[in-house]
Enzyme design. Structure first.
Site, PDB file in Angstrom:
ATOM      1  N   LYS A 192       0.838  -1.369   0.033  1.00 51.57           N
ATOM      2  CA  LYS A 192      -0.133  -0.166   0.044  1.00 51.57           C
ATOM      3  C   LYS A 192       0.994   1.179   0.147  1.00 51.57           C
ATOM      4  O   LYS A 192       1.715   1.499   0.922  1.00 51.57           O
ATOM      5  CB  LYS A 192      -1.073   0.123   1.162  1.00 51.57           C
ATOM      6  CG  LYS A 192      -1.907   1.181   1.171  1.00 51.57           C
ATOM      7  CD  LYS A 192      -2.496   1.341   2.477  1.00 51.57           C
ATOM      8  CE  LYS A 192      -1.827   2.682   3.261  1.00 51.57           C
ATOM      9  NZ  LYS A 192      -1.812   3.975   2.660  1.00 51.57           N
ATOM     10  N   GLU A 266      11.071   0.697   9.681  1.00 50.50           N
ATOM     11  CA  GLU A 266      12.123   1.778   9.378  1.00 50.50           C
ATOM     12  C   GLU A 266      11.228   2.971   9.615  1.00 50.50           C
ATOM     13  O   GLU A 266      10.267   3.324   8.953  1.00 50.50           O
ATOM     14  CB  GLU A 266      12.408   1.748   7.800  1.00 50.50           C
ATOM     15  CG  GLU A 266      12.597   0.429   7.300  1.00 50.50           C
ATOM     16  CD  GLU A 266      14.270   0.242   7.629  1.00 50.50           C
ATOM     17  OE1 GLU A 266      14.705   1.327   8.143  1.00 50.50           O
ATOM     18  OE2 GLU A 266      14.749  -0.889   7.510  1.00 50.50           O
ATOM     19  N   CYS A 300      13.925  10.633   5.935  1.00 50.45           N
ATOM     20  CA  CYS A 300      13.874  10.210   7.254  1.00 50.45           C
ATOM     21  C   CYS A 300      15.449  10.204   7.940  1.00 50.45           C
ATOM     22  O   CYS A 300      15.529  10.593   9.057  1.00 50.45           O
ATOM     23  CB  CYS A 300      13.394   8.650   7.309  1.00 50.45           C
ATOM     24  SG  CYS A 300      14.564   7.766   6.250  1.00 50.45           S
ATOM     25  N   GLU A 397      11.413  15.027  15.252  1.00 52.06           N
ATOM     26  CA  GLU A 397      11.585  14.981  13.813  1.00 52.06           C
ATOM     27  C   GLU A 397      10.569  16.086  13.038  1.00 52.06           C
ATOM     28  O   GLU A 397       9.394  16.221  13.437  1.00 52.06           O
ATOM     29  CB  GLU A 397      11.308  13.800  13.226  1.00 52.06           C
ATOM     30  CG  GLU A 397      11.499  13.713  11.888  1.00 52.06           C
ATOM     31  CD  GLU A 397      11.197  12.099  11.244  1.00 52.06           C
ATOM     32  OE1 GLU A 397       9.881  11.601  11.822  1.00 52.06           O
ATOM     33  OE2 GLU A 397      11.824  11.771  10.444  1.00 52.06           O
TER      34      GLU A 397
HETATM   35  P1  NAP Z   1       2.913   7.827   8.356  1.00 47.49           P
HETATM   36  O1  NAP Z   1       1.999   8.646   8.686  1.00 47.49           O
HETATM   37  O2  NAP Z   1       3.352   6.733   9.521  1.00 47.49           O
HETATM   38  O3  NAP Z   1       2.583   6.788   7.078  1.00 47.49           O
HETATM   39  C1  NAP Z   1       3.310   5.938   6.478  1.00 47.49           C
HETATM   40  C2  NAP Z   1       2.410   4.796   5.867  1.00 47.49           C
HETATM   41  O4  NAP Z   1       1.658   4.218   6.780  1.00 47.49           O
HETATM   42  C3  NAP Z   1       1.441   5.456   4.953  1.00 47.49           C
HETATM   43  O5  NAP Z   1       1.230   4.518   3.692  1.00 47.49           O
HETATM   44  C4  NAP Z   1       0.063   5.735   6.032  1.00 47.49           C
HETATM   45  O6  NAP Z   1      -1.187   5.488   5.002  1.00 47.49           O
HETATM   46  C5  NAP Z   1       0.243   4.164   6.570  1.00 47.49           C
HETATM   47  N1  NAP Z   1      -0.554   4.486   7.742  1.00 47.49           N
HETATM   48  C6  NAP Z   1      -0.742   5.480   8.676  1.00 47.49           C
HETATM   49  N2  NAP Z   1      -1.517   4.823   9.836  1.00 47.49           N
HETATM   50  C7  NAP Z   1      -1.495   3.636   9.390  1.00 47.49           C
HETATM   51  C8  NAP Z   1      -2.203   2.678  10.628  1.00 47.49           C
HETATM   52  N3  NAP Z   1      -2.564   2.699  11.767  1.00 47.49           N
HETATM   53  N4  NAP Z   1      -1.943   1.094   9.995  1.00 47.49           N
HETATM   54  C9  NAP Z   1      -1.464   0.999   8.822  1.00 47.49           C
HETATM   55  N5  NAP Z   1      -0.894   1.961   8.159  1.00 47.49           N
HETATM   56  C10 NAP Z   1      -0.863   3.275   8.590  1.00 47.49           C
HETATM   57  O7  NAP Z   1       4.362   8.328   7.891  1.00 47.49           O
HETATM   58  P2  NAP Z   1       4.474   9.375   6.578  1.00 47.49           P
HETATM   59  O8  NAP Z   1       4.107  10.872   7.328  1.00 47.49           O
HETATM   60  O9  NAP Z   1       3.927   8.738   5.428  1.00 47.49           O
HETATM   61  O10 NAP Z   1       5.910   9.390   6.406  1.00 47.49           O
HETATM   62  C11 NAP Z   1       6.921   9.985   6.973  1.00 47.49           C
HETATM   63  C12 NAP Z   1       7.655   9.283   8.215  1.00 47.49           C
HETATM   64  O11 NAP Z   1       8.256   8.198   7.523  1.00 47.49           O
HETATM   65  C13 NAP Z   1       8.503  10.074   8.958  1.00 47.49           C
HETATM   66  O12 NAP Z   1       8.737   9.810  10.273  1.00 47.49           O
HETATM   67  C14 NAP Z   1       9.909   9.512   8.338  1.00 47.49           C
HETATM   68  O13 NAP Z   1      11.125   9.798   9.224  1.00 47.49           O
HETATM   69  C15 NAP Z   1       9.479   8.074   8.017  1.00 47.49           C
HETATM   70  N6  NAP Z   1      10.497   7.475   7.109  1.00 47.49           N
HETATM   71  C16 NAP Z   1      11.511   6.519   7.459  1.00 47.49           C
HETATM   72  C17 NAP Z   1      12.332   5.944   6.455  1.00 47.49           C
HETATM   73  C18 NAP Z   1      13.213   4.716   7.015  1.00 47.49           C
HETATM   74  O14 NAP Z   1      13.927   4.254   6.080  1.00 47.49           O
HETATM   75  N7  NAP Z   1      13.730   4.751   8.282  1.00 47.49           N
HETATM   76  C19 NAP Z   1      11.953   6.351   5.316  1.00 47.49           C
HETATM   77  C20 NAP Z   1      11.294   7.171   4.651  1.00 47.49           C
HETATM   78  C21 NAP Z   1      10.422   7.727   5.769  1.00 47.49           C
HETATM   79  P3  NAP Z   1      -1.689   6.917   4.708  1.00 47.49           P
HETATM   80  O15 NAP Z   1      -0.830   7.555   4.031  1.00 47.49           O
HETATM   81  O16 NAP Z   1      -2.904   6.619   3.717  1.00 47.49           O
HETATM   82  O17 NAP Z   1      -2.162   7.737   5.945  1.00 47.49           O
END
Ligand code: NAP
Length: 815
Positions: A192, A266, A300, A397
């Site tokens: 997804k 991650e 990230c 962050e």
């Molecule tokens: P997010 O809000 O955690 O969402 C990530 C993904 O999870 C999206 O596809 C989101 O869907 C889905 N999601 C949200 N709540 C969920 C739940 N309760 N159950 C299942 N899936 C759920 O993060 P983001 O805002 O998209 O991305 C930013 C974050 O990603 C930052 O904290 C960044 O540091 C981190 N990141 C980490 C890495 C790494 O390799 N460590 C790489 C890139 C990014 P929706 O979009 O539909 O809400």
């Protein structure tokens, strides 16, 4: 304009990338997309659509379906069906498919890059030169592992159906990091994409179909976090691979707890960018630009915490501000733009609110006077100085183009500040003194450390975090473990299902001290002298200590007869043991800092001393378990052999040089996890204890061991072996008592870095659930019996893998 004028102004000319091919592709689909299930486009009846917006213009690009439970079920069923054949498909055939996907990515390189920039807002320069080439590279690299798996990974099997959930900042790259290793090793996937960025995943689906991949191997579902949650909780999914925020990662850890699903997370970061006074300052300035303004800071591992040595701070910040004044923010499809648009208005508001928080925390906010487009979600590159290290803006962050800056005086202070965060994703160290830079690199707690460079990635090097930045690696040989399980091991199907609401209860209830006295003791006196009491105590910091609660537990033999008594440990004993284990790290030299040869010698010495007392240990096993003399001796001999195994591994599992695309050296170092809490099973009380303790300490961890609850005496006898084998105080600590009660304290302890719980499915559930508080690494048994005598089940790479975390240190070379 004349050439002379161009040289005088040094202005950029227009360099627009055409969106025409993307527009045509969108039109071809009538700007509406279904779900990609079993290589078919599925459009459920009465489904909801939702729009995808170009963040640079605010215009709608297309709309996609919102998947619901029926679609998630269909995608999982399709993946399950495909798994039956894909997991048995010869590695070479899988390699051919991955190779075909990589080739098709290259054929459609420009289309993918332009679409990515239009959907996400990132500069075309980045999507064209970084995201898409890395996307192809991941499929090529993992085509290689598909080819090699049968020989190189023959003790492993694919995991099954993998649910993959990715964020919006690198939609294609995150997809590649997840899909390529999974399918290379014979798994099938349901992925997804994030709600803000869905379109490039759908174009990728077409590329997959074009490559002729068998239906169901890759399924792509668009949908909200609700659909994500449905994938996570689906009973027929065998593993979840998630990239996103720490907050959501914590939810997923709890949702999957006890389910037997593998999980890799991650998560977020607040990575330090450390500049020493002897650094090449101009190089470091460009490094900062790349660290925090690459992808508008929505990275990230962005170097979002600048740590500058005090002696150069003023000059460095002056030069940085000048450089910021030359950054170009604008249309992502302009090839000479530095920063595009943030992904969405909500994200813009969040970033802006953090900048206001920074100001309210006393920070001096600097934003250069540069042109920012009025339309679209563009944000000015921002620097905040004069903040306190504990300020929220320094700790949390922001995930946008906002850099906070602190100063330090000494290398030790730099390391302390760098590690002063709950995260541990990446770090960048700048110094012309390579000894200093590498020393700091080894002391910073982070999964990737870049020396005199930043934000380098490659498929051959694993990426992932320490601490609350998550666990598991993506890329490199180390990343393969996330998509395999040992060949002997069935998919855990734990028999414990938490009742509704049970999660809120105190796990394992209250501790009730065990019955301490001899059953049936009649108190009759004999004329013999009473035996000298040898009630074993706890073993903490190399000393025998009485249990804090002053309770004792009876240890009964197979017929219920008393074979001994041990201390009944409590919270305080565990806390003391954890403190001792920490102290053993901090000692000079700490256990982890001793060289492998030294740890190896100590393990051989333990083996020698255990061997010398083999008969006594055998008698103890017989008394406790009722096993035959032959079985007891076999267990003792196997324990000695196992100690030899890890004495051997103590100086042979330090890591490897990764063969990345960097001109320089990328070293994957196997660092210890830290302080490990280890709860042992009742089977093979001596062998299991040794099989778990030995790999942990061989790789530099210090441990708090909770021996078998029913048969703890082999472990308490063992501390005499440790005492005579030069094991430094605090490296191995032993606390006897109620295993689950003691494990509860360990898993809730903030200073414990990992828990191994080889117990039942109920306990496994609680360990995984509770570990979410600070994202400890866990390894649990779900009650699956293990034949500890069998080397395939009782030793080897599975144990070594659990005992280390990989840090990749990148050092470019060049005169
Ligand atoms: P997010 O809000 O955690 O969402 C990530 C993904 O999870 C999206 O596809 C989101 O869907 C889905 N999601 C949200 N709540 C969920 C739940 N309760 N159950 C299942 N899936 C759920 O993060 P983001 O805002 O998209 O991305 C930013 C974050 O990603 C930052 O904290 C960044 O540091 C981190 N990141 C980490 C890495 C790494 O390799 N460590 C790489 C890139 C990014 P929706 O979009 O539909 O809400």
């Amino acid at each position: 304009m004349s050439v002379k004028e161009v040289f005088e102004t040094m202005d950029y000319g227009p360099a627009p990338e055409s969106p025409a091919a993307v527009e045509a592709w969108l039109e071809e689909h009538n700007r509406r997309f279904g779900l990609f299930i079993g290589n078919q486009w599925l459009t459920p009846k009465d489904c909801e659509y939702y729009p995808s917006i170009n963040p640079a213009t605010g215009e709608k690009l297309a709309e996609t379906v919102q998947a619901g439970q029926a679609e998630v079920d269909a995608a999982v069923a399709s993946a399950r069906q495909a798994f039956k054949t894909w997991s048995k498909t010869p590695g070479h055939v899988r390699a051919r498919y991955l190779y075909a996907i990589a080739r098709n990515i290259q054929k459609h390189h420009r289309l993918l890059a332009v679409l990515e920039s239009m959907d996400n807002g990132k500069p075309i320069r980045e999507s064209r030169d970084i995201d898409v080439p890395l996307l192809a590279r991941h499929f090529y690299y993992h085509a290689g592992w598909a080819q090699l798996m049968e020989h190189e990974l023959r003790d492993w099997q694919p995991v099954g159906v993998i649910g993959q959930i990715i964020p919006w900042n690198f939609p294609l790259l995150m997809l590649a990091w997840k899909i390529a290793p999974a399918i290379a090793l014979g798994n099938t996937v349901v992925l997804k994409p994030a709600s803000y960025t869905r379109l490039s995943a759908l174009l990728f689906a077409e590329i997959v179909a074009e490559a002729g991949l068998p239906p169901g191997v890759i399924n792509i579902l668009t949908g909200s976090s609700k659909a994500g949650s449905m994938i996570v909780t689906h009973p027929d999914v065998d593993k979840i691979a998630f990239t996103g925020s720490t907050e959501v990662g914590r939810i997923l850890r709890r949702q999957t707890a006890g389910s037997g699903k593998k999980l890799s997370l991650e998560l977020g970061g607040k990575s330090p960018f450390i500049i020493f006074e002897d650094a090449d300052l101009d190089g470091a300035i460009e490094g900062v630009v790349d660290a925090i303004w690459f992808n508008q800071g929505q990275v990230c591992c962005a170097g979002s915490r600048l740590l500058v040595q005090e002696s150069i701070a003023e000059e460095f910040l002056r030069r940085l501000k000048v450089r910021m004044g030359h950054l170009r923010v604008g249309d992502p499809l302009d090839k000479s733009i530095d920063m595009g648009a943030l992904v969405d208005k909500t994200q813009w508001d969040t970033v802006d609110s953090w900048v206001r928080t920074g100001a309210s925390e006393g920070g001096a906010v600097f934003q250069p006077q540069i042109e920012i487009p009025d339309k679209g979600f563009f944000y000015c590159p921002t620097l905040i100085t004069d903040l306190h290290p504990a300020a929220e803006t320094v700790q949390e962050e922001i995930f946008g183009p906002v850099l906070v800056s602190l100063t330090f005086r000494t290398p030790a202070e730099a390391v302390e500040l760098a590690n002063n965060t709950r995260y541990g994703l990446a770090a960048s160290v700048w110094s012309e003194n390579i000894s200093l830079a590498l020393d700091v690199a080894s002391r910073v707690k982070a999964g990737s450390v870049w020396v005199n460079c930043t934000n380098l990635f490659d498929a051959a090097s694993g990426f992932g975090g320490y601490r609350e930045s998550g666990f598991g690696r993506e890329g490199g040989r180390e990343g393969l473990f996330e998509y395999m399980r040992p060949a002997w091991q069935p998919r855990p199907r734990p028999d414990f299902t938490p009742e509704h609401g049970e999660r809120d209860e105190r796990p394992w209830g209250e501790h009730i001290p065990a019955r301490p006295l001899t059953p049936g003791a009649d108190g009759r006196r004999t004329d013999d002298l009473p035996e000298v009491d040898r009630t074993p105590k706890m073993y903490i910091e190399g000393k025998q200590v009485r249990p804090d609660g002053h309770y004792t537990r009876a240890v009964l033999g197979p017929k219920g007869e008393l074979v001994g008594q041990v201390g009944d440990g409590n919270r305080k004993d565990i806390r003391d043991a954890v403190e001792a284990a920490h102290a053993a790290h901090l000692a000079k030299p700490g256990w982890a800092m001793r060289h492998g040869h030294n740890r190896s010698q100590i393990l051989y010495f333990i083996a020698e001393n255990l061997g010398a007392r083999g008969e006594e240990f055998g008698d103890r096993l017989r008394a406790m378990t009722g096993c035959s003399q032959k079985a007891a001796q076999r267990e003792v001999q196997a324990s000695v052999e196992r100690l030899f195994t890890y004495a051997a591994w103590a100086d042979k599992y330090g890591g490897s040089v990764q063969e990345t695309t960097l001109r320089g050296i990328t070293v994957g170092v196997h660092e210890p996890v830290g302080v490990l809490g280890i709860a042992c099973p009742d089977e093979f009380p001596l062998l299991a204890f040794v099989s778990l303790m030995a790999p942990a300490i061989a790789r530099g961890n210090t441990v708090v061991m909770i021996p078998s609850e029913r048969h703890p005496l082999s472990a308490t006898d063992f501390y005499q072996v440790l005492d005579t084998s030069d094991v430094p105080p605090g490296v191995v600590n032993i606390v006897t008592g109620d295993r689950d009660h003691l494990t509860k304290t360990l898993v809730q302890h903030e200073d414990v870095d990992g828990i191994w719980y080889l117990g039942d499915s109920r306990g496994s559930y609680y360990v995984e659930y509770e570990s979410a508080a600070n994202m400890k690494r866990t390894w649990v048994g779900y009650g699956i019996p293990r034949d500890w005598l069998d080397p395939a089940q009782g030793e080897g790479h599975e144990f070594l893998h659990e005992a280390v975390q990989v840090k990749n240190i990148w050092v470019p070379t060049g005169a």
